[in-house]
Scaffold this active site. Structure first.
Site, short mmCIF file in Angstrom:
data_model
loop_
_atom_site.label_atom_id
_atom_site.label_comp_id
_atom_site.label_asym_id
_atom_site.label_seq_id
_atom_site.Cartn_x
_atom_site.Cartn_y
_atom_site.Cartn_z
N ASP A 132 5.73 8.72 -4.88
CA ASP A 132 4.32 8.59 -4.54
C ASP A 132 4.06 9.45 -3.30
O ASP A 132 5.00 9.78 -2.57
CB ASP A 132 4.01 7.12 -4.24
CG ASP A 132 2.58 6.92 -3.79
OD1 ASP A 132 1.67 7.39 -4.47
OD2 ASP A 132 2.39 6.31 -2.71
N ASP A 161 5.09 3.00 -1.87
CA ASP A 161 4.90 2.04 -0.78
C ASP A 161 3.72 1.11 -0.99
O ASP A 161 3.66 0.06 -0.37
CB ASP A 161 4.73 2.77 0.55
CG ASP A 161 3.30 3.23 0.77
OD1 ASP A 161 2.74 3.85 -0.14
OD2 ASP A 161 2.75 2.98 1.86
N ASP A 181 1.70 0.82 -6.45
CA ASP A 181 2.96 1.40 -6.94
C ASP A 181 3.85 0.36 -7.62
O ASP A 181 4.83 0.72 -8.25
CB ASP A 181 3.74 2.03 -5.79
CG ASP A 181 3.00 3.19 -5.15
OD1 ASP A 181 2.33 3.92 -5.89
OD2 ASP A 181 3.07 3.34 -3.93
#
Length: 759
Positions: A303, A502, A506
């Protein structure tokens, strides 16, 4: 720690020694040695029966047959020695498991128990479980922070070493989030509780640690199955030795050295030791299965926000619509964002507190993964996040489209805000890549990782800008949480894949990956709960370190098992041919057990490649970053002046150009000269090689040259308007100087960060 097996080993040793003393004084030895063997038979028999009833591996069967055979053959000394070796082996396993889990046990033992809460202007000590969201707390010096909270004091220092492995106290400013479980390393502090103790970071860590202690690794379960398969093999060899020699004692000797201790002891010790070692470095691997999967990872998906970037986007501008002021827009948005764990939300809260805005406690908050938040603030319906969320189904007007174009051109993101169903403005944000991110990615590629890709919900232009700078193999942008899950599953079909993220959005992607890795420094939320590995320290370079630890741990486990079983197999053959009597075989088997367990415990120690002391103290890097931060206004002024040359009339730009020249002369150049004349000669001794700072010095010379030319051009300006040729050269100089200074600052910070990193 349970000392049951240690106590039994001591009792068996005393009985064995008692028989030896009896022999010295001419007394009967059999009673003491029979008692030692019988005691161990009863204990091992009960444990074996319990394991079989629970459908677990009963590998103690060989030990039971061996001790029973010794009594039947009247080999009382051999039986007592075998009993002692078996008992001491279990005690050794007990000790090794305790050592292996030392870091995990330390994390559990530090759970906060009490808190100091303000009640009607008085301070009362209450149980940590009694603290609720919104409570105002006092944290005394040396106390453990009981719950996740926002720092109300101007600044504070916190010892996070027990949680993250960071040796240096971490400084937090007013408005920053402080995680539970860290220790106040400064004076008394005030916090506003964000969560209850059970919902806070440390409680989540404890739950994950308990899970890590409870779950076996696939390799460990495989070892148990192989141990059970080893039993008929050992019985077969013992039977053949008996039939060939006609001596049942020879069969007993074979069984003595056939105990599969290397399998049932070494594998779990090595796995748990690795998990414990990783926990001491701020890398929480939840269980042995996760460790084995991590060791086998071939592909990494990342990410962007909060993972590759610092996740604390700086507020670069506030654009409002009619009827709304910038401060009020930020106050409403930050008030709602107080309850969110998302990095962008926390950065807005911190910025609002730095501006001394009076934040309100929100109500009826709803967090929409990948979109933003809705809730009530001071009686107003507020939404913060994507443009679609803020518009709530309404079409975007020209103002909103213009803001999107402006942010896209500058590579920035934004949080749109609506108040009472009306678009009120946008908070423009700029994030920066973590200092350690480029090095972490390089280390992953050097470790043999086949493919790295950035998986992000951001616009493609923003995502590609970041990915190009970092050298990813692929960019997967504009992915919703549902798209991320599908992408992760597709990647998993190409090979063992890890997903690193994080945010709460996600969590589904982390759960879908072979190995989900969460940046959990800001809390053990949904992403941390869904992940298999949690980086408790907010540094991405712990990722390649965790990969190296997992690979090393599994390698040590395999080495211990293969070497131990090979030695046991050789000893069985020697005993089958009559060259290894039962007593000597028991002693040899104990030596093998000790050797494989000690080898497994190597996983607790750092690899010699990592035993490097950093040549620069961490405070040095912080000082450098502070200096660079203090020069940020100069860089911003350069950018403003360069842009103004395209928009302002030539007569109106003269004063701005002269002001920029003064800033360059009085602030930027003295900093670069000090680095060149005082700092670089010292660093040359640290870096070593022929002119190791030559490249950096060349950049200095280019900065000096551009600054000199800019000064000359501004001096040449007279009362007449600048010519188009002069304006063109001024633009080129400013943009060139701006680019090279930014690149130079980034190079310096990464170099010094690398030299100061304590592995």
């Amino acid at each position: 720690m349970n000392k049951r097996h240690t106590a039994i080993a001591i009792a068996v040793a005393l009985l064995l020694a008692g028989g030896g003393l009896a022999a010295l004084f001419g007394l009967p030895t059999a009673p003491a040695w029979i008692a030692a063997t019988a005691l161990m038979l009863i204990v091992a028999g009960a444990d074996c029966l319990s394991a079989l009833l629970q459908k677990r591996a009963g590998v103690d069967l060989l030990a039971l047959l061996t001790m029973a055979g010794a009594l039947a053959l009247e080999q009382y000394l051999a039986g007592a020695v075998i009993a002692f070796m078996f008992a001491s082996g279990r005690a050794l396993e007990e000790y090794a498991s305790g050592r292996a889990q030392s870091e995990l046990a330390a994390l559990i033992s530090r759970s906060p128990r009490t808190a100091h809460r303000y009640e009607n202007d008085a301070i009362e000590e209450v149980a940590a479980d009694a603290v609720g969201a919104g409570d105002r707390l006092l944290v005394k010096p040396g106390e453990v922070v009981p719950v996740d909270g926002l720092l109300l004091s101007d600044a504070g220092h916190f010892d996070e070493s027990a949680v993250t492995g960071e040796s240096q106290p971490q400084r937090r400013l007013r408005g920053d989030q402080v995680a539970s479980g860290v220790v106040n390393a400064g004076g008394p502090l005030e916090l506003q509780a964000l969560k209850t103790a059970n919902e806070s970071t440390y409680a989540g860590i404890v739950r994950m640690v308990e899970e890590a202690q409870a779950v076996k690794a696939p390799f460990t379960r495989m070892a148990d199955r192989y141990a059970l398969l080893f039993i008929p093999v050992a019985l077969g060899v013992a039977g053949i030795a008996w039939l060939a020699s006609g001596d049942p004692v020879r069969a007993l000797a074979v069984l003595v050295v056939a105990t599969p201790c290397p399998l049932i002891l070494a594998a779990p010790v090595a796995i748990i030791a690795t998990i414990s070692r990783a926990a001491g470095r701020g890398i929480l691997i939840k269980n042995g299965a996760a460790l084995e999967q991590l060791a086998a990872v071939q592909n990494f998906l990342f990410d962007k926000t909060g993972t590759l970037t610092v996740g604390r986007s700086q507020l670069t501008g506030i654009e409002v619509t009619a009827g709304m002021t910038p401060d009020e827009l930020l106050r409403l948005a930050a008030s709602l964002d107080q309850v969110s764990q998302h990095a962008t939300a926390q950065s807005l809260v911190a910025e609002a507190r730095r501006r001394n805005l009076d934040l309100s406690l929100p109500h009826q908050v709803q967090e929409l993964p990948g979109e933003g938040l809705r809730g009530q603030v001071d009686g107003h319906a507020v939404a913060v996040g994507s443009l679609a969320l803020a518009l709530n189904g309404a079409p975007a007007d020209e103002w909103a489209r213009a803001q999107l174009r402006h942010m896209a051109l500058r590579g920035r993101s934004g949080a749109f805000v609506s108040v009472d169903q009306r678009l009120a403005g946008v908070l423009q944000l700029a994030d920066e890549i973590r200092l350690e991110t480029p090095r972490a990615l390089r280390e992953l590629h050097r470790a043999g990782i086949r493919r790295t890709a950035m998986l992000s919900g951001d616009r493609r232009d923003v995502a590609e800008t970041v990915a190009t700078a970092l050298g990813f193999d692929a960019v997967l942008a504009e992915r919703t949480p549902k798209d991320k899950v599908a992408t992760v599953r597709e990647e998993c079909r190409r090979g063992t894949t890890a997903m690193v993220g994080d945010g709460i959005n996600d969590a589904p992607a982390l759960a879908a990956a072979n190995v989900g890795i969460a940046m959990g420094a800001r809390g053990a939320g949904a992403s941390s709960e869904a992940a298999d590995v949690v980086l408790l320290v907010d540094r991405l370079d712990r990722l390649p370190e965790g990969l190296a630890l997992a690979r090393r741990g599994r390698r040590i486990a395999v080495q211990s098992v293969v070497a131990g079983m090979a030695l046991s197999g050789i000893a069985m053959l020697v005993a089958a041919f009559g060259y290894l009597p039962p007593v000597a075989g028991a002693l040899l088997q104990e030596v093998i057990d000790v050797a494989v367990i000690l080898n497994a415990l190597r996983a607790l120690r750092p690899d010699y490649h990592q035993r490097l002391e950093a040549p620069l103290p961490p405070e040095f890097v912080e000082e450098l970053r502070d200096q660079h931060q203090s020069l940020q206004p100069v860089i911003d002024r350069l950018e403003t002046a360069a842009s103004a040359l395209n928009a302002e009339p030539p007569n109106d730009i003269r004063k701005e150009l002269e002001a920029v020249a003064t800033l360059i002369r009085e602030q930027l150049l003295p900093h670069e000269r000090e680095d060149e004349e005082q700092l670089y000669p010292k660093l040359a001794d640290v870096v070593r090689g022929f002119d190791p700072m030559g490249t950096m010095s060349h950049t200095h010379r280019e900065i000096f040259r551009l600054a000199r030319r800019y000064e000359q051009l501004t001096t040449e300006l007279n009362a007449d308007p600048p010519s188009e040729l002069q304006l063109q050269e001024l633009r080129q100089l400013l943009f060139s100087l701006l680019a090279i200074v930014r690149l130079h600052f980034a190079q310096e910070e990464e170099l010094y960060f690398t030299l100061s990193d304590t592995r």
